[in-house]
Design a protein around this motif. Structure first.
Motif, PDB file in Angstrom:
ATOM      1  N   MET A 307       0.808  -1.219   0.000  1.00 31.01           N
ATOM      2  CA  MET A 307       0.000   0.000   0.000  1.00 31.01           C
ATOM      3  C   MET A 307       0.840   1.266   0.000  1.00 31.01           C
ATOM      4  O   MET A 307       0.334   2.343  -0.275  1.00 31.01           O
ATOM      5  CB  MET A 307      -0.933  -0.006   1.222  1.00 31.01           C
ATOM      6  N   GLY A 308       2.148   1.147   0.359  1.00 30.66           N
ATOM      7  CA  GLY A 308       3.019   2.306   0.418  1.00 30.66           C
ATOM      8  C   GLY A 308       3.332   2.681   1.851  1.00 30.66           C
ATOM      9  O   GLY A 308       2.443   2.725   2.699  1.00 30.66           O
ATOM     10  N   ASN A 309       4.615   2.933   2.122  1.00 29.97           N
ATOM     11  CA  ASN A 309       5.063   3.286   3.461  1.00 29.97           C
ATOM     12  C   ASN A 309       6.324   4.128   3.332  1.00 29.97           C
ATOM     13  O   ASN A 309       7.278   3.700   2.688  1.00 29.97           O
ATOM     14  CB  ASN A 309       5.345   2.013   4.274  1.00 29.97           C
ATOM     15  N   PRO A 310       6.379   5.326   3.932  1.00 36.14           N
ATOM     16  CA  PRO A 310       7.542   6.199   3.773  1.00 36.14           C
ATOM     17  C   PRO A 310       8.658   5.971   4.791  1.00 36.14           C
ATOM     18  O   PRO A 310       9.693   6.627   4.728  1.00 36.14           O
ATOM     19  CB  PRO A 310       6.936   7.595   3.967  1.00 36.14           C
ATOM     20  N   LEU A 311       8.492   5.050   5.731  1.00 38.44           N
ATOM     21  CA  LEU A 311       9.404   4.895   6.857  1.00 38.44           C
ATOM     22  C   LEU A 311      10.840   4.647   6.424  1.00 38.44           C
ATOM     23  O   LEU A 311      11.116   3.850   5.534  1.00 38.44           O
ATOM     24  CB  LEU A 311       8.927   3.728   7.728  1.00 38.44           C
ATOM     25  N   ASN A 324       2.790  -3.760  -6.277  1.00 37.93           N
ATOM     26  CA  ASN A 324       1.539  -3.161  -6.719  1.00 37.93           C
ATOM     27  C   ASN A 324       1.852  -1.987  -7.647  1.00 37.93           C
ATOM     28  O   ASN A 324       2.343  -0.950  -7.200  1.00 37.93           O
ATOM     29  CB  ASN A 324       0.742  -2.692  -5.495  1.00 37.93           C
ATOM     30  N   ARG A 325       1.567  -2.148  -8.934  1.00 33.24           N
ATOM     31  CA  ARG A 325       1.919  -1.102  -9.889  1.00 33.24           C
ATOM     32  C   ARG A 325       1.189   0.202  -9.606  1.00 33.24           C
ATOM     33  O   ARG A 325       1.759   1.290  -9.757  1.00 33.24           O
ATOM     34  CB  ARG A 325       1.620  -1.571 -11.321  1.00 33.24           C
ATOM     35  N   ALA A 326      -0.057   0.115  -9.162  1.00 33.34           N
ATOM     36  CA  ALA A 326      -0.806   1.332  -8.848  1.00 33.34           C
ATOM     37  C   ALA A 326      -0.155   2.087  -7.691  1.00 33.34           C
ATOM     38  O   ALA A 326      -0.090   3.320  -7.698  1.00 33.34           O
ATOM     39  CB  ALA A 326      -2.253   0.977  -8.511  1.00 33.34           C
ATOM     40  N   THR A 327       0.342   1.347  -6.700  1.00 34.21           N
ATOM     41  CA  THR A 327       1.041   1.977  -5.578  1.00 34.21           C
ATOM     42  C   THR A 327       2.319   2.646  -6.052  1.00 34.21           C
ATOM     43  O   THR A 327       2.641   3.766  -5.637  1.00 34.21           O
ATOM     44  CB  THR A 327       1.361   0.932  -4.493  1.00 34.21           C
ATOM     45  N   PHE A 328       3.054   1.980  -6.930  1.00 32.07           N
ATOM     46  CA  PHE A 328       4.296   2.554  -7.435  1.00 32.07           C
ATOM     47  C   PHE A 328       4.035   3.859  -8.187  1.00 32.07           C
ATOM     48  O   PHE A 328       4.779   4.835  -8.049  1.00 32.07           O
ATOM     49  CB  PHE A 328       4.998   1.555  -8.355  1.00 32.07           C
ATOM     50  N   GLU A 329       2.969   3.873  -8.958  1.00 32.83           N
ATOM     51  CA  GLU A 329       2.658   5.075  -9.737  1.00 32.83           C
ATOM     52  C   GLU A 329       2.099   6.190  -8.860  1.00 32.83           C
ATOM     53  O   GLU A 329       2.439   7.360  -9.029  1.00 32.83           O
ATOM     54  CB  GLU A 329       1.681   4.720 -10.857  1.00 32.83           C
ATOM     55  N   LYS A 330       1.248   5.829  -7.908  1.00 33.04           N
ATOM     56  CA  LYS A 330       0.600   6.833  -7.061  1.00 33.04           C
ATOM     57  C   LYS A 330       1.560   7.393  -6.012  1.00 33.04           C
ATOM     58  O   LYS A 330       1.519   8.583  -5.679  1.00 33.04           O
ATOM     59  CB  LYS A 330      -0.620   6.225  -6.374  1.00 33.04           C
ATOM     60  N   ASP A 333       7.033   8.898  -5.021  1.00 35.07           N
ATOM     61  CA  ASP A 333       8.019   9.662  -4.248  1.00 35.07           C
ATOM     62  C   ASP A 333       8.483   8.933  -3.003  1.00 35.07           C
ATOM     63  O   ASP A 333       9.356   9.425  -2.285  1.00 35.07           O
ATOM     64  CB  ASP A 333       7.473  11.043  -3.882  1.00 35.07           C
ATOM     65  N   MET A 334       7.916   7.733  -2.721  1.00 33.81           N
ATOM     66  CA  MET A 334       8.405   6.983  -1.567  1.00 33.81           C
ATOM     67  C   MET A 334       8.673   5.508  -1.882  1.00 33.81           C
ATOM     68  O   MET A 334       8.939   4.716  -0.978  1.00 33.81           O
ATOM     69  CB  MET A 334       7.442   7.098  -0.379  1.00 33.81           C
ATOM     70  N   ILE A 335       8.634   5.126  -3.166  1.00 31.10           N
ATOM     71  CA  ILE A 335       8.899   3.748  -3.571  1.00 31.10           C
ATOM     72  C   ILE A 335      10.095   3.721  -4.511  1.00 31.10           C
ATOM     73  O   ILE A 335      10.166   4.484  -5.478  1.00 31.10           O
ATOM     74  CB  ILE A 335       7.688   3.112  -4.281  1.00 31.10           C
ATOM     75  N   ASP A 336      11.047   2.829  -4.265  1.00 29.85           N
ATOM     76  CA  ASP A 336      12.267   2.742  -5.058  1.00 29.85           C
ATOM     77  C   ASP A 336      12.216   1.701  -6.169  1.00 29.85           C
ATOM     78  O   ASP A 336      12.920   1.837  -7.172  1.00 29.85           O
ATOM     79  CB  ASP A 336      13.463   2.397  -4.148  1.00 29.85           C
ATOM     80  N   PHE A 337      11.410   0.645  -5.993  1.00 34.10           N
ATOM     81  CA  PHE A 337      11.479  -0.474  -6.936  1.00 34.10           C
ATOM     82  C   PHE A 337      10.118  -1.144  -7.068  1.00 34.10           C
ATOM     83  O   PHE A 337       9.432  -1.374  -6.068  1.00 34.10           O
ATOM     84  CB  PHE A 337      12.523  -1.490  -6.454  1.00 34.10           C
ATOM     85  N   ASP A 338       9.746  -1.448  -8.299  1.00 36.46           N
ATOM     86  CA  ASP A 338       8.451  -2.045  -8.623  1.00 36.46           C
ATOM     87  C   ASP A 338       8.662  -3.458  -9.162  1.00 36.46           C
ATOM     88  O   ASP A 338       9.389  -3.647 -10.139  1.00 36.46           O
ATOM     89  CB  ASP A 338       7.747  -1.165  -9.665  1.00 36.46           C
ATOM     90  N   THR A 339       8.057  -4.452  -8.508  1.00 35.31           N
ATOM     91  CA  THR A 339       8.186  -5.841  -8.965  1.00 35.31           C
ATOM     92  C   THR A 339       6.940  -6.345  -9.670  1.00 35.31           C
ATOM     93  O   THR A 339       6.826  -7.533  -9.953  1.00 35.31           O
ATOM     94  CB  THR A 339       8.464  -6.784  -7.770  1.00 35.31           C
ATOM     95  N   SER A 340       5.975  -5.459  -9.975  1.00 38.29           N
ATOM     96  CA  SER A 340       4.688  -5.905 -10.521  1.00 38.29           C
ATOM     97  C   SER A 340       4.828  -6.587 -11.876  1.00 38.29           C
ATOM     98  O   SER A 340       3.913  -7.303 -12.316  1.00 38.29           O
ATOM     99  CB  SER A 340       3.723  -4.729 -10.639  1.00 38.29           C
ATOM    100  N   ALA A 341       5.968  -6.391 -12.546  1.00 36.22           N
ATOM    101  CA  ALA A 341       6.173  -7.075 -13.825  1.00 36.22           C
ATOM    102  C   ALA A 341       6.200  -8.584 -13.675  1.00 36.22           C
ATOM    103  O   ALA A 341       5.984  -9.317 -14.643  1.00 36.22           O
ATOM    104  CB  ALA A 341       7.474  -6.593 -14.475  1.00 36.22           C
ATOM    105  N   SER A 342       6.439  -9.075 -12.448  1.00 38.57           N
ATOM    106  CA  SER A 342       6.390 -10.526 -12.231  1.00 38.57           C
ATOM    107  C   SER A 342       4.955 -11.038 -12.246  1.00 38.57           C
ATOM    108  O   SER A 342       4.707 -12.217 -12.515  1.00 38.57           O
ATOM    109  CB  SER A 342       7.058 -10.899 -10.899  1.00 38.57           C
ATOM    110  N   ILE A 343       4.005 -10.160 -11.958  1.00 41.11           N
ATOM    111  CA  ILE A 343       2.582 -10.533 -11.995  1.00 41.11           C
ATOM    112  C   ILE A 343       2.048 -10.462 -13.418  1.00 41.11           C
ATOM    113  O   ILE A 343       1.324 -11.353 -13.884  1.00 41.11           O
ATOM    114  CB  ILE A 343       1.756  -9.618 -11.066  1.00 41.11           C
ATOM    115  N   SER A 344       2.420  -9.412 -14.129  1.00 37.78           N
ATOM    116  CA  SER A 344       1.942  -9.234 -15.502  1.00 37.78           C
ATOM    117  C   SER A 344       2.622 -10.174 -16.482  1.00 37.78           C
ATOM    118  O   SER A 344       2.143 -10.372 -17.601  1.00 37.78           O
ATOM    119  CB  SER A 344       2.186  -7.785 -15.945  1.00 37.78           C
ATOM    120  N   GLY A 345       3.734 -10.765 -16.072  1.00 39.57           N
ATOM    121  CA  GLY A 345       4.470 -11.660 -16.956  1.00 39.57           C
ATOM    122  C   GLY A 345       5.472 -10.956 -17.835  1.00 39.57           C
ATOM    123  O   GLY A 345       6.126 -11.583 -18.683  1.00 39.57           O
TER     124      GLY A 345
END
Length: 388
Positions: A307-311, A324-330, A333-345
């Motif tokens: 869901m996103g966490n700035p800690l 979660n790609r939506a979390t990465f996009e939304k 400014d607090m997420i460094d890396f997106d792994t959602s491509a493993s879900i989409s293939g």
């Protein structure tokens, strides 16, 4: 062998940051410590809400954690600002830190310096000298086997267990195979997965310790609060995001540790002296869990969040990872890396863990994480009797 650019410390420990830390020895001296940090650019304030008024066991645990933070390889040197009448005196701090790391360490007290003004003046001089010394150091190549990576998750959703934690688990295996150290924790969020941990001990005894550790948390929470932790965990946010039970959350949580055997079980904040995969017995409260592992020596934290966490942490960079790609996009400014491509293939777990390894090495070499950019570092020393 893979290398990262870091700082060599006395005694052999390596760091990925070069911090000069100013820490109040007790809550009462916080204002003086903060004034010193404000007056000396290049210093880092380490909040300490303890130092007095604790039980003997909690005082012991506080010393273990705070000394570990100051001894962390990311710290060049430190100044402790005491009051003078508190329970945790100069000698206790100096002995605890220097038993773990030989580095520049100074202590002043407000009473000895004749008040806040005197303490600030003395502290500014000491801290300024430490900053000048630290600036003369240069990064050098250090083998990846000297890295200690802490694993954390918070604000989890279903993508955490099926994507982000799986990718992080593959990275964990890679690092362990290269001789590095990886540390999993958050014991109450292993409830429901204890039999899997039983089978993953390096020896049958390690496996039994892992299982009993989890069961003890389950029992202690019931005895201390009169409630079943399953009534409050998953949290409302976890449930709204799609998680259903604590067991489901736990099974996703332990994916972060990959597949290699656990070499042993560590107490919360215990200084890590081995290599391989370890379990540290900590709270599931993110602030306390991160603090404990950094106190153990972790120079970097990999933190998955659905869901996103700035800690973050003032002592170690915290890499934020989401599936979660939506979390990465939304919350970019607090997420460094997106792994959602493993879900989409679009990408395999192996490809993504390789990219995450490259990012981790870059962070070790000085690349700032979003948590560092946002200056969102916090410290929390969880008490031994707490089951949060």
């Amino acid at each position: 062998m893979m290398k990262f650019l870091g700082y060599r410390r006395p005694g052999g420990r390596a760091g990925v940051r070069n911090l000069v830390v100013v820490m109040p020895g007790v809550l009462c001296s916080s204002s003086a410590a903060q004034k010193i940090v404000s007056a000396v650019p290049g210093t880092t304030f380490l909040y300490n809400h303890n130092g007095c008024g604790q039980s003997p066991s909690d005082t012991e645990h506080t010393l273990e954690v705070l000394s570990g933070l100051l001894a962390n390889g990311n710290v060049y040197g430190a100044l402790i600002v005491g009051l003078g009448c508190e329970a945790t005196q100069r000698g206790l701090y100096m002995e605890a830190v220097l038993a773990k790391s030989r580095k520049p360490l100074h202590y002043i007290s407000i009473h000895e310096e004749g008040g806040v003004g005197g303490a600030v003046a003395a502290g500014v001089k000491i801290a300024g000298g430490l900053v000048e010394e630290a600036r003369r150091l240069e990064r050098e190549e250090i083998d990846i086997s000297e890295l200690i990576l802490a694993l954390e998750c918070g604000g989890s959703d279903p993508t955490s267990g099926i994507s982000a934690n799986v990718v992080l688990g593959d990275l964990s295996d890679r690092l362990v195979d290269m001789g590095a150290t990886v540390v999993l924790s958050e014991t109450s969020e292993a409830i429901g997965a204890e039999n899997i941990l039983l089978a993953r001990g390096r020896t049958p005894e390690v496996g039994r310790r892992l299982r009993e550790m989890v069961r003890k948390w389950d029992r202690d929470i019931k005895e201390q609060t009169g409630a079943d932790i399953r009534l409050t965990n998953p949290t409302p946010g976890n449930i709204a995001a799609g998680l259903t039970t604590l067991s489901e959350k736990s099974l996703g949580c332990i994916h972060k540790s990959g597949t290699r055997p656990f070499e042993g079980v560590l107490a919360s904040g215990e200084y890590i002296r081995g290599h391989g995969l370890y379990y540290m017995d900590t709270t599931a409260y993110d602030c306390g869990s991160i603090t404990a592992k950094i106190a153990g020596g972790a120079q970097v934290v990999a933190f998955t969040t659905g869901m996103g966490n700035p800690l973050g942490s003032p002592i170690a960079p915290v890499i934020k990872i989401t599936g979660n790609r939506a979390t990465f996009e939304k919350h970019n400014d607090m997420i460094d890396f997106d792994t959602s491509a493993s879900i989409s293939g679009e990408k395999s777990v192996c490809e993504l863990s390789g990219e995450l390894l490259d990012l981790t090495v870059a962070v070790c070499g000085g690349r700032e994480t979003k948590a560092e950019i946002n200056e969102s570092g916090v410290v929390f020393v969880n008490q031994r009797h707490s089951c949060g």
